[in-house]
Scaffold this active site. Structure first.
Site, PDB file in Angstrom:
ATOM      1  N   ARG A  75     -28.985 -28.437  18.512  1.00 59.97           N
ATOM      2  CA  ARG A  75     -28.170 -29.633  18.755  1.00 59.97           C
ATOM      3  C   ARG A  75     -28.151 -30.076  20.218  1.00 59.97           C
ATOM      4  O   ARG A  75     -28.384 -31.245  20.535  1.00 59.97           O
ATOM      5  CB  ARG A  75     -26.715 -29.395  18.306  1.00 59.97           C
ATOM      6  CG  ARG A  75     -26.483 -29.624  16.851  1.00 59.97           C
ATOM      7  CD  ARG A  75     -25.448 -28.662  16.339  1.00 59.97           C
ATOM      8  NE  ARG A  75     -26.024 -27.328  16.365  1.00 59.97           N
ATOM      9  CZ  ARG A  75     -26.753 -26.816  15.365  1.00 59.97           C
ATOM     10  NH1 ARG A  75     -26.898 -27.500  14.271  1.00 59.97           N
ATOM     11  NH2 ARG A  75     -27.311 -25.615  15.455  1.00 59.97           N
ATOM     12  N   THR A  76     -27.844 -29.135  21.108  1.00 61.51           N
ATOM     13  CA  THR A  76     -27.664 -29.535  22.500  1.00 61.51           C
ATOM     14  C   THR A  76     -28.979 -30.065  23.062  1.00 61.51           C
ATOM     15  O   THR A  76     -29.032 -31.126  23.679  1.00 61.51           O
ATOM     16  CB  THR A  76     -27.161 -28.339  23.330  1.00 61.51           C
ATOM     17  OG1 THR A  76     -26.077 -27.732  22.630  1.00 61.51           O
ATOM     18  CG2 THR A  76     -26.697 -28.777  24.698  1.00 61.51           C
ATOM     19  N   ARG A 131     -29.811 -24.705  29.802  1.00 60.34           N
ATOM     20  CA  ARG A 131     -29.088 -23.637  29.088  1.00 60.34           C
ATOM     21  C   ARG A 131     -29.709 -22.317  29.510  1.00 60.34           C
ATOM     22  O   ARG A 131     -30.925 -22.190  29.610  1.00 60.34           O
ATOM     23  CB  ARG A 131     -29.198 -23.812  27.575  1.00 60.34           C
ATOM     24  CG  ARG A 131     -28.617 -22.611  26.834  1.00 60.34           C
ATOM     25  CD  ARG A 131     -28.540 -22.816  25.350  1.00 60.34           C
ATOM     26  NE  ARG A 131     -27.496 -23.760  25.009  1.00 60.34           N
ATOM     27  CZ  ARG A 131     -27.083 -23.982  23.760  1.00 60.34           C
ATOM     28  NH1 ARG A 131     -27.638 -23.334  22.752  1.00 60.34           N
ATOM     29  NH2 ARG A 131     -26.129 -24.851  23.513  1.00 60.34           N
TER      30      ARG A 131
HETATM   31  N1   CP Z   1     -23.369 -26.399  19.325  1.00 66.38           N
HETATM   32  C1   CP Z   1     -24.486 -25.994  19.967  1.00 66.38           C
HETATM   33  O1   CP Z   1     -24.476 -25.727  21.166  1.00 66.38           O
HETATM   34  O2   CP Z   1     -25.577 -25.903  19.152  1.00 66.38           O
HETATM   35  P1   CP Z   1     -27.011 -25.461  19.635  1.00 66.38           P
HETATM   36  O3   CP Z   1     -26.918 -24.004  20.055  1.00 66.38           O
HETATM   37  O4   CP Z   1     -27.898 -25.671  18.448  1.00 66.38           O
HETATM   38  O5   CP Z   1     -27.382 -26.300  20.806  1.00 66.38           O
END
Ligand code: CP
Length: 357
Positions: free
Chosen positions: A54-55, A104
């Site tokens: 998502r991020t 990240r």
């Molecule tokens: N909510 C979230 O951070 O999802 P991801 O780890 O898929 O980015």
């Protein structure tokens, strides 16, 4: 650190700027075509040292929908990180290719460390179990859009409250809005840390969803963070303890909304997905608009620097060293040690671990 508009912690921006981001996100959602060339000629570098769906993709989609371009990696082993390049050298280099970076990393404080030498603004897309400010902005936009307000809400938060970085940031942010109260639902082992609960005015805890769901406006479910446990055995003790299913939803009010940052494992039964109160996929979709707003604001506007909270004083290292073995300071020895000193307690500016002085 250069005077750039980094977003490391949500507190890097003031509350009025959170509201500005949320309002702009909603405007973009209503009229996306107006913004489709806003970032033409701009490049976003996305450095994902840890997995993400998502991020990462909502940021990439956000930049593409604003007319900009993207570079980066989602697998550091396919970059020169594999040859042993330091975080500092990688981020410094990529910041020279980018107008804005999103990162990240599994280690607390790493994005703040990267910001010390980066030549463009950098956004924290999650640093270990520490912070995830753009998830919080996503959650706030979702609440505002679906509940029409960010005040006077009773919010239940369930699951891994110890390691769940998203819920730490969310609680800190929502406690800045009037009249919100919190119910923390977890096992004894995975309770909300004391440094999060200590400043709160209205909160309680429970070990049962059934007992509290009927009184909630929002139920925020979280995944047990397997990757943060020392052993499989420790994880197994906690897994499957809280599962939201259709039976439990019968006890909830019609106005409840169910949120989850995703990914989920089994903490929400798939049968709940078709319940109109289940908002988690919409929440993930809203994340793209809030990130479009954030990119626009960071690239176009002047964000005033953070104001330290009353009673806090900033200090240099003063001889204090961070003792958290998972802090970026242990892995990147060139970094300056930096602490917030308050009431005889020093809080590491990278990982927020505290020590008495
Ligand atoms: N909510 C979230 O951070 O999802 P991801 O780890 O898929 O980015």
């Amino acid at each position: 650190m250069k005077n750039l508009n980094h977003l490391i912690d949500l507190n890097d921006f003031g509350k009025s700027q959170w509201d500005e981001i949320i309002n702009l996100g909603e405007k973009i959602m209503d009229n996306p075509h107006i913004y489709e060339a806003s970032c033409r000629g701009k490049i976003m570098g996305t450095l994902f040292y840890e997995p993400s769906t998502r991020t990462q993709m909502s940021f990439q989609s956000a930049m593409l929908r604003l007319g900009g371009g993207i570079i980066g990696f989602d697998n550091p082993t396919a970059s020169s990180v594999m040859k042993g390049e330091s975080l500092k050298d990688t981020t410094k280099t990529v910041s020279g290719y980018s107008d804005i970076m999103v990162m990240r990393h599994p280690v607390a404080g790493s994005v703040k460390a990267a910001a010390l030498t980066a030549d463009c603004p950098i956004i924290n897309a999650g640093d270990g179990g520490h912070l995830h400010p753009t998830q919080t902005l996503t959650d706030m936009l979702t609440l505002h859009k679906e509940k029409g307000r960010l005040t006077g809400l009773k919010i239940g938060i369930c699951g891994d409250l110890k390691y769940g970085r998203t819920v730490h940031s969310l609680v800190k942010a929502l406690s800045c809005y009037e009249g919100n109260s919190f119910v923390f639902i977890s096992t004894e082992e995975l309770q909300m840390p004391e440094y999060i609960t200590a400043p709160l005015e209205k909160w309680s805890k429970s070990d049962s969803i059934d007992e509290v769901i009927g009184g909630l406006d929002v139920l925020y479910m979280t995944r047990i963070q397997k990757e943060r446990f020392a052993s499989e055995a420790e994880y197994e003790k906690q897994a499957s303890r809280y599962i939201l299913d259709a039976e439990k939803m019968k006890k909830a009010g019609d106005d409840l909304i169910v949120m989850h940052p995703l990914p989920r494992l089994n903490e929400i039964d798939v049968a709940v997905d078709s319940d109109p109160r289940a908002l988690y996929f919409k929440q993930a979709h809203y994340g793209m608009y809030v990130r479009m707003a954030l990119i626009l604001i960071i690239l176009n506007y002047n964000i005033t620097p953070p104001v330290l909270l009353k009673g806090e004083a900033q200090d240099g290292d003063g001889g204090i060293k961070c003792k958290n073995e998972n802090c970026i300071l242990q892995k990147e020895p060139h970094l300056p040690h930096s602490f917030i000193i308050k009431g005889g307690v020093a809080t590491c500016e990278y990982c927020e671990s505290r020590q008495c002085i």
